[in-house]
Design a protein around this motif. Structure first.
Motif, PDB file in Angstrom:
ATOM      1  N   PRO A 104       0.812  -1.218   0.000  1.00  0.00           N
ATOM      2  CA  PRO A 104       0.000   0.000   0.000  1.00  0.00           C
ATOM      3  C   PRO A 104       0.851   1.278   0.000  1.00  0.00           C
ATOM      4  O   PRO A 104       0.496   2.263  -0.644  1.00  0.00           O
ATOM      5  N   CYS A 105       1.982   1.242   0.681  1.00  0.00           N
ATOM      6  CA  CYS A 105       2.894   2.396   0.689  1.00  0.00           C
ATOM      7  C   CYS A 105       3.491   2.596  -0.702  1.00  0.00           C
ATOM      8  O   CYS A 105       3.517   3.715  -1.215  1.00  0.00           O
ATOM      9  N   TYR A 106       3.970   1.506  -1.293  1.00  0.00           N
ATOM     10  CA  TYR A 106       4.586   1.607  -2.622  1.00  0.00           C
ATOM     11  C   TYR A 106       3.601   2.168  -3.638  1.00  0.00           C
ATOM     12  O   TYR A 106       3.941   3.003  -4.466  1.00  0.00           O
ATOM     13  N   ALA A 107       2.359   1.698  -3.559  1.00  0.00           N
ATOM     14  CA  ALA A 107       1.348   2.160  -4.507  1.00  0.00           C
ATOM     15  C   ALA A 107       1.065   3.654  -4.317  1.00  0.00           C
ATOM     16  O   ALA A 107       0.986   4.405  -5.294  1.00  0.00           O
ATOM     17  N   LYS A 108       0.912   4.066  -3.088  1.00  0.00           N
ATOM     18  CA  LYS A 108       0.578   5.470  -2.819  1.00  0.00           C
ATOM     19  C   LYS A 108       1.699   6.408  -3.248  1.00  0.00           C
ATOM     20  O   LYS A 108       1.451   7.483  -3.791  1.00  0.00           O
ATOM     21  N   PHE A 109       2.944   6.013  -3.007  1.00  0.00           N
ATOM     22  CA  PHE A 109       4.089   6.848  -3.367  1.00  0.00           C
ATOM     23  C   PHE A 109       4.586   6.580  -4.787  1.00  0.00           C
ATOM     24  O   PHE A 109       5.497   7.248  -5.245  1.00  0.00           O
ATOM     25  N   MET A 110       3.997   5.565  -5.452  1.00  0.00           N
ATOM     26  CA  MET A 110       4.474   5.120  -6.768  1.00  0.00           C
ATOM     27  C   MET A 110       5.960   4.785  -6.685  1.00  0.00           C
ATOM     28  O   MET A 110       6.769   5.158  -7.540  1.00  0.00           O
ATOM     29  N   ALA A 111       6.332   4.087  -5.619  1.00  0.00           N
ATOM     30  CA  ALA A 111       7.724   3.772  -5.339  1.00  0.00           C
ATOM     31  C   ALA A 111       8.122   2.434  -5.938  1.00  0.00           C
ATOM     32  O   ALA A 111       7.309   1.523  -6.059  1.00  0.00           O
ATOM     33  N   ILE A 112       9.398   2.338  -6.281  1.00  0.00           N
ATOM     34  CA  ILE A 112       9.972   1.105  -6.814  1.00  0.00           C
ATOM     35  C   ILE A 112      11.116   0.685  -5.898  1.00  0.00           C
ATOM     36  O   ILE A 112      12.107   1.400  -5.773  1.00  0.00           O
ATOM     37  N   PRO A 113      10.991  -0.490  -5.250  1.00  0.00           N
ATOM     38  CA  PRO A 113      12.094  -0.971  -4.412  1.00  0.00           C
ATOM     39  C   PRO A 113      13.105  -1.759  -5.240  1.00  0.00           C
ATOM     40  O   PRO A 113      12.736  -2.449  -6.190  1.00  0.00           O
ATOM     41  N   ASN A 114      14.363  -1.626  -4.908  1.00  0.00           N
ATOM     42  CA  ASN A 114      15.404  -2.453  -5.497  1.00  0.00           C
ATOM     43  C   ASN A 114      16.127  -3.107  -4.328  1.00  0.00           C
ATOM     44  O   ASN A 114      16.912  -2.462  -3.632  1.00  0.00           O
ATOM     45  N   TYR A 115      15.841  -4.383  -4.110  1.00  0.00           N
ATOM     46  CA  TYR A 115      16.381  -5.083  -2.955  1.00  0.00           C
ATOM     47  C   TYR A 115      17.875  -5.361  -3.105  1.00  0.00           C
ATOM     48  O   TYR A 115      18.586  -5.454  -2.118  1.00  0.00           O
ATOM     49  N   THR A 116      18.365  -5.494  -4.336  1.00  0.00           N
ATOM     50  CA  THR A 116      19.783  -5.749  -4.558  1.00  0.00           C
ATOM     51  C   THR A 116      20.627  -4.567  -4.101  1.00  0.00           C
ATOM     52  O   THR A 116      21.653  -4.739  -3.450  1.00  0.00           O
TER      53      THR A 116
END
Length: 165
Positions: free
Chosen positions: A82-94
């Motif tokens: 829900p946080c990623y969607a609201k902020f339109m964020a893209i995580p890069n775990y590497t």
């Protein structure tokens, strides 16, 4: 950051440390699974809080809904989908980075591999301590008993012959 989580979680301990009164919590809709091994967790309630990423010259602020949980965790909060969607964020775990659009360009939030390693070690130590404790053993035994009771009572789904007219 937990891209596998369908919830934003906040621990009651964190809420208390922020000086936010628990009377601000709204009733929560339903229990959830996957945080406490083998058991469903029931939140204390929900709360909407502003979350900000970035610098004074390039930042984003959104209000997120958190499920507040009463058990202890190794983090202050868990930010999920829900946080990623609201902020339109893209995580890069590497690379341990979170990127999101800001009014003046891309906002990058990151950490060091050393800090990530320290958090993982703390999380593993906490999980090991919890697993060894009598509370967790009792919870797992209770779950196993519940499952065997369900099998004996015949409440499990059993397929029947299909009838076609």
């Amino acid at each position: 950051m937990d891209g596998g989580s369908g919830l934003n979680l906040l621990y009651a301990e964190t809420l208390d440390a922020m000086g936010i009164n628990r009377s601000r919590l709204r009733p929560s809709k339903a229990p959830f699974h996957g945080v406490v091994p083998g058991k469903q967790a029931t939140p204390l309630g929900q709360i909407d809080l502003p979350v900000t990423f970035g610098t004074p010259s390039n930042y984003r602020k959104e209000v997120l809904t958190f499920e507040v949980v009463g058990f202890r965790g190794t983090y202050h909060a868990i930010l999920g989908r829900p946080c990623y969607a609201k902020f339109m964020a893209i995580p890069n775990y590497t690379y341990l980075k979170l990127k999101l659009p800001g009014p003046n360009g891309v906002i990058t939030v990151g950490t060091t591999f050393q800090k990530a390693y320290e958090c993982d070690v703390e999380c593993c130590e906490y999980a090991a301590a919890t697993t060894v404790s009598g509370d967790m053993v009792a919870q797992l035994e209770e779950t196993i008993e519940d499952r065997s009771d369900a099998k004996q009572s015949g409440t499990l789904f059993e397929p029947t012959e299909a009838r076609y007219s």
